[in-house]
Design a protein around this motif. Structure first.
Motif, mmCIF file in Angstrom:
data_model
loop_
_atom_site.group_PDB
_atom_site.id
_atom_site.type_symbol
_atom_site.label_atom_id
_atom_site.label_comp_id
_atom_site.label_asym_id
_atom_site.label_seq_id
_atom_site.Cartn_x
_atom_site.Cartn_y
_atom_site.Cartn_z
ATOM 1 N N VAL A 35 2.138 -5.671 4.517
ATOM 2 C CA VAL A 35 1.298 -4.636 3.904
ATOM 3 C C VAL A 35 1.092 -4.975 2.434
ATOM 4 N N ARG A 36 0.051 -4.379 1.850
ATOM 5 C CA ARG A 36 -0.267 -4.694 0.457
ATOM 6 C C ARG A 36 0.438 -3.763 -0.535
ATOM 7 N N LYS A 37 0.760 -2.548 -0.089
ATOM 8 C CA LYS A 37 1.450 -1.606 -0.977
ATOM 9 C C LYS A 37 2.079 -0.526 -0.110
ATOM 10 N N ILE A 38 3.370 -0.637 0.138
ATOM 11 C CA ILE A 38 4.044 0.207 1.113
ATOM 12 C C ILE A 38 3.972 1.688 0.750
ATOM 13 N N SER A 39 3.832 2.013 -0.551
ATOM 14 C CA SER A 39 3.772 3.414 -0.966
ATOM 15 C C SER A 39 2.407 4.045 -0.707
ATOM 16 N N ASP A 40 1.397 3.232 -0.412
ATOM 17 C CA ASP A 40 0.060 3.743 -0.152
ATOM 18 C C ASP A 40 0.057 4.448 1.203
ATOM 19 N N PRO A 41 -0.468 5.677 1.284
ATOM 20 C CA PRO A 41 -0.519 6.392 2.564
ATOM 21 C C PRO A 41 -1.211 5.609 3.666
ATOM 22 N N TYR A 42 -2.124 4.706 3.295
ATOM 23 C CA TYR A 42 -2.799 3.876 4.296
ATOM 24 C C TYR A 42 -1.782 3.103 5.125
ATOM 25 N N TYR A 43 -0.751 2.577 4.457
ATOM 26 C CA TYR A 43 0.217 1.737 5.153
ATOM 27 C C TYR A 43 1.395 2.520 5.718
ATOM 28 N N CYS A 44 1.649 3.706 5.195
ATOM 29 C CA CYS A 44 2.789 4.496 5.678
ATOM 30 C C CYS A 44 2.646 4.825 7.163
ATOM 31 N N THR B 184 -0.533 -14.537 -3.523
ATOM 32 C CA THR B 184 0.434 -15.636 -3.566
ATOM 33 C C THR B 184 1.726 -15.228 -2.874
ATOM 34 N N LEU B 185 2.186 -14.011 -3.153
ATOM 35 C CA LEU B 185 3.390 -13.499 -2.504
ATOM 36 C C LEU B 185 3.161 -13.355 -1.005
ATOM 37 N N GLU B 186 1.960 -12.944 -0.639
ATOM 38 C CA GLU B 186 1.626 -12.796 0.779
ATOM 39 C C GLU B 186 1.759 -14.128 1.519
ATOM 40 N N MET B 187 1.297 -15.206 0.890
ATOM 41 C CA MET B 187 1.410 -16.517 1.511
ATOM 42 C C MET B 187 2.870 -16.949 1.614
ATOM 43 N N ARG B 188 3.692 -16.568 0.653
ATOM 44 C CA ARG B 188 5.126 -16.851 0.731
ATOM 45 C C ARG B 188 5.745 -16.129 1.922
ATOM 46 N N PHE B 189 5.286 -14.907 2.163
ATOM 47 C CA PHE B 189 5.783 -14.147 3.311
ATOM 48 C C PHE B 189 5.413 -14.848 4.615
ATOM 49 N N PHE B 190 4.174 -15.340 4.690
ATOM 50 C CA PHE B 190 3.755 -16.073 5.885
ATOM 51 C C PHE B 190 4.683 -17.264 6.131
ATOM 52 N N GLN B 191 5.046 -17.962 5.067
ATOM 53 C CA GLN B 191 5.926 -19.117 5.198
ATOM 54 C C GLN B 191 7.310 -18.693 5.698
ATOM 55 N N MET B 192 7.805 -17.582 5.188
ATOM 56 C CA MET B 192 9.094 -17.071 5.643
ATOM 57 C C MET B 192 9.045 -16.703 7.121
ATOM 58 N N ILE B 193 7.941 -16.073 7.521
ATOM 59 C CA ILE B 193 7.769 -15.674 8.919
ATOM 60 C C ILE B 193 7.724 -16.912 9.812
ATOM 61 N N LEU B 194 7.070 -17.948 9.305
ATOM 62 C CA LEU B 194 6.983 -19.214 10.037
ATOM 63 C C LEU B 194 8.370 -19.836 10.199
ATOM 64 N N GLU B 195 9.139 -19.851 9.121
ATOM 65 C CA GLU B 195 10.464 -20.475 9.144
ATOM 66 C C GLU B 195 11.457 -19.690 10.001
ATOM 67 N N VAL C 233 9.175 -5.114 7.530
ATOM 68 C CA VAL C 233 7.992 -4.829 6.722
ATOM 69 C C VAL C 233 8.052 -5.657 5.441
ATOM 70 N N PHE C 234 6.992 -6.419 5.182
ATOM 71 C CA PHE C 234 6.879 -7.252 3.980
ATOM 72 C C PHE C 234 5.829 -6.627 3.065
ATOM 73 N N ASN C 235 6.239 -6.249 1.865
ATOM 74 C CA ASN C 235 5.359 -5.573 0.919
ATOM 75 C C ASN C 235 4.862 -6.575 -0.130
ATOM 76 N N SER C 236 3.587 -6.978 -0.042
ATOM 77 C CA SER C 236 3.080 -8.040 -0.912
ATOM 78 C C SER C 236 2.663 -7.562 -2.296
ATOM 79 N N LEU C 237 2.657 -6.249 -2.516
ATOM 80 C CA LEU C 237 2.302 -5.695 -3.824
ATOM 81 C C LEU C 237 0.912 -6.160 -4.285
ATOM 82 N N GLN C 238 0.017 -6.365 -3.317
ATOM 83 C CA GLN C 238 -1.362 -6.801 -3.577
ATOM 84 C C GLN C 238 -1.419 -8.170 -4.256
ATOM 85 N N ASP C 239 -0.399 -8.971 -4.041
ATOM 86 C CA ASP C 239 -0.322 -10.320 -4.612
ATOM 87 C C ASP C 239 -0.534 -11.329 -3.482
#
Length: 343
Positions: free
Chosen positions: A73-82, A109-120, A101-107
């Protein structure tokens, strides 16, 4: 090799079976990808002979349970994602599967890091909680990553357009834009402003497209000068409304890409001395603040999204046997309250 289970890898199984690592992963994880009965038996025999245990608990292997589902998700506190997170985690629990749940904080670059973690970490599935952006470089990068996940047996599903082929659970191509324009038109409004979020946001572009198509079907002008973009916050809605008022353009209604924007627009209009809906009708999208007169002073007319069901259906897709051409369209609901009037 009875005592070598912990040192045996999926590559060893693939070599002994004469197949790719991806094929072994599909059989081990029951992803639903077609693998012939002959190959399945060959792989299962190799697993038994090598005493191979995948990188998860032995219990999970014996019960055919997955290694888990990742929700980005891009921002876990946003009602959209809750609401989405509730649907994902509760449905996963019902199936005895862990959801992270991976919170990318609308970043991005961080989102791509999460994808890599999920892959690993070899998750069974990943849910992309929001829409992608129209930047070709980011689309290409994300598509390559998703394809790598698929090759490892990890299913991927998005809850909004991504700009490349992927399984989707959504509320339709126009994300409420067409329905909102039709609703305001049927209430007598002929001059309607559109307050959107980021210009390069794929979902927002489709929402604007649906909005404009609906007005055009009634032979109404869809002038770009009545389209204002900022971001998806109350501040963004306030700024867009300020720009509308400064432009001197006349309209009777404002359609907003989400309820945060609508909330900001209403605040701006009231600060400028206008009454809602006497002077301006305002309509939101998503249904964050339904029936919340404490927040808005007046309950907001909006298009409510089925967030919980979006999360639920995404998990059911990952745990089911549908392939990556899967597309699930869920209905939205118009919440009629006090911010839109008949003309």
């Amino acid at each position: 090799m009875e005592d070598e289970g912990m040192s045996v890898t999926i590559r060893d199984v693939a070599v002994r079976s004469g197949v790719s690592i991806a094929t072994v992963s599909r059989v081990v994880n029951h992803t639903g990808y077609p693998v012939s009965q002959e190959l399945q038996e060959k792989i299962l025999n190799s697993i038994k002979e090598l005493n191979y245990i995948p990188n998860r608990s032995a219990r999970a292997l014996k019960t055919n349970k997955g290694r888990g589902i990742a929700l980005i998700v891009r921002k876990i506190s946003d009602p959209y994602y809750c609401g989405i997170a509730d649907g994902v985690t509760e449905t996963a629990i019902k199936h005895d599967v862990v959801a992270s749940v991976f919170n990318s904080l609308q970043d991005t670059t961080l989102e791509m890091r999460f994808f890599q973690m999920i892959l690993e970490q070899q998750y069974d599935g990943v849910i992309i909680g929001g829409s992608g952006y129209s930047n070709k470089e980011s689309i290409s990068r994300e598509e390559k990553t998703v394809n790598m996940l698929r090759q490892q047996g990890c299913k991927a599903v998005a809850l909004g357009p991504q700009g490349f082929p992927i399984a989707v659970v959504s509320v339709g191509k126009t994300g409420g834009g067409m329905k909102g324009a039709e609703y305001l038109y049927n209430h007598g409004h002929r001059k309607i402003a559109f307050f959107g979020g980021y210009k390069n946001h794929l979902a927002d572009g489709l929402r604007l497209q649906g909005f404009q198509e609906a007005l055009a079907s009634h032979n109404l002008e869809t002038t770009e000068t009545l389209v204002f973009n900022s971001d998806y916050s109350r501040r963004g809605g306030y700024e867009s409304c300020q720009n509308l008022l400064k432009s001197g353009q006349k309209c009777t209604a404002i359609f907003c890409s989400n309820d945060h924007i609508a909330r900001g627009a209403i605040r701006c209009l009231r600060d400028a001395g206008f009454q809602i809906p006497e002077d301006f009708s305002v309509m939101g999208t998503c249904g964050f603040y339904r029936n919340d007169d404490f927040v808005l002073g007046t309950p907001l007319t909006t298009i409510a999204f089925p967030f919980y069901d979006m999360g639920r259906c995404a998990v059911e897709y990952i745990l089911g046997d549908k392939n990556d051409t899967y597309r699930k369209i869920l209905p939205t609901e118009i919440i009629e309250d006090s911010t839109v009037k008949f003309l």
